[in-house]
Design a protein around this motif. Sequence first.
Motif, short mmCIF file in Angstrom:
data_model
loop_
_atom_site.label_atom_id
_atom_site.label_comp_id
_atom_site.label_asym_id
_atom_site.label_seq_id
_atom_site.Cartn_x
_atom_site.Cartn_y
_atom_site.Cartn_z
N PHE A 53 0.87 -1.18 0.00
CA PHE A 53 0.00 0.00 0.00
C PHE A 53 0.90 1.23 0.00
O PHE A 53 2.12 1.11 0.09
N SER A 54 0.29 2.40 -0.11
CA SER A 54 1.10 3.62 0.00
C SER A 54 0.56 4.47 1.14
O SER A 54 -0.63 4.39 1.48
N GLU A 59 -4.35 6.87 -0.29
CA GLU A 59 -4.31 6.56 1.14
C GLU A 59 -4.50 5.06 1.33
O GLU A 59 -5.17 4.42 0.53
N PRO A 60 -3.91 4.49 2.38
CA PRO A 60 -4.07 3.05 2.58
C PRO A 60 -5.54 2.66 2.82
O PRO A 60 -6.25 3.31 3.57
N LEU A 65 -6.65 -4.15 3.04
CA LEU A 65 -5.51 -4.74 3.75
C LEU A 65 -5.98 -5.88 4.67
O LEU A 65 -5.41 -6.97 4.67
N MET A 83 4.52 -0.36 3.19
CA MET A 83 3.93 0.98 3.03
C MET A 83 4.88 1.82 2.19
O MET A 83 5.93 2.27 2.67
N ILE A 98 -2.03 2.22 11.00
CA ILE A 98 -1.16 1.27 10.30
C ILE A 98 -0.13 0.67 11.26
O ILE A 98 0.14 -0.53 11.23
N GLY A 135 -1.51 -5.71 -4.00
CA GLY A 135 -1.97 -4.44 -3.45
C GLY A 135 -2.68 -3.68 -4.56
O GLY A 135 -2.57 -4.05 -5.73
N VAL A 139 -0.05 2.16 -6.06
CA VAL A 139 0.69 2.31 -4.80
C VAL A 139 2.20 2.23 -5.01
O VAL A 139 2.98 2.59 -4.12
#
Length: 261
Positions: A53-54, A59-60, A65, A83, A98, A135, A139
């Motif tokens: 994810f980023s 945004e996550p 997730l 991340m 997170i 993912g 990302v």
Amino acid sequence: MVVGDLVTLEQLEDGSCRITEVLPRHSRLSRHSMAKRREQVLAANVDQVAAVFSLARPEPDVRLLDRLLAVAELHDLPAVIVMNKADLAGDVGVPPEIAAYSEIGYPVLCTCATTGAGIPDLQERLAGRITVFTGPSGVGKSSILNAIMPELDLRVGTVGEKTGKGKHTTSAGLLIPLTDGGYLADTPGIQYFEPAGVDPADLAHAFREFRPLVEHCRFADCRHRAEPGCAVIEAVTDGSIAEHRHVSYLSLLEAAEEARG
Ligand SMILES: Nc1nc2c(ncn2[C@@H]2O[C@H](COP(=O)(O)OP(=O)(O)O)[C@@H](O)[C@H]2O)c(=O)[nH]1
Ligand SMILES: [Mg+2]
Ligand SMILES: [Zn+2]
């Protein structure tokens, strides 16, 4: 035969090879097709799942997730959270939501594909293993792969995620050999995982922080939805379990129950 399968080859007189045998799988990652009502194996001999994810842009998505982590747990595969775009997090760094994942036992690695920060730690995790690298799009998965192996020269950005059949695209069924051993398996299908075929009673085990609590529920067959004396719901109420984890659990539970009819 799927990504990750080990086979034996026989070389033919013209120099080409023929597959003579698919060797037994030590693990597999599969999903149950609702439509076809059967198991579809996505990858074989997988050692771990990396959920990428980023921190920003996008945004996550913690619900996705949670789903990916549940898929990993249901297949008894360890998972690591990556991340990316650490450079966009500013002074805030990793948000508490997170960071909480490392408290429940998932390593959280921060990377920046553009500067290379955190990439060596990730490489260490990947060495010598087959990792499902998954993912949402955008990302930075292709960018991370390029940072690890510049010679790959994967397309980054808007180009052909879904359509491309060329060797430089991340379409289905690609196994990328890493220079220090190991492989990355690109299996887009994992994101559309549906828990058909999962016993609803087993689902709480896919949420690792629920596991020590379920035996304290008043009812042995508690589904941790709204039952009186549910230890999971008590933990959500007192804040020791994140609410989104429970919401993610409930949506998978509903799908699993629905599939059972
Ligand atoms: N700021 C920043 N941008 C990144 C980073 N990694 C990737 N990007 C950008 O994010 C976009 C999507 O990257 P891509 O690798 O194609 O993502 P993928 O869809 O997951 O494969 C591209 O514009 C990249 O240049 C990073 O670490 N920091
Ligand atoms: Mg990509
Ligand atoms: Zn319960």
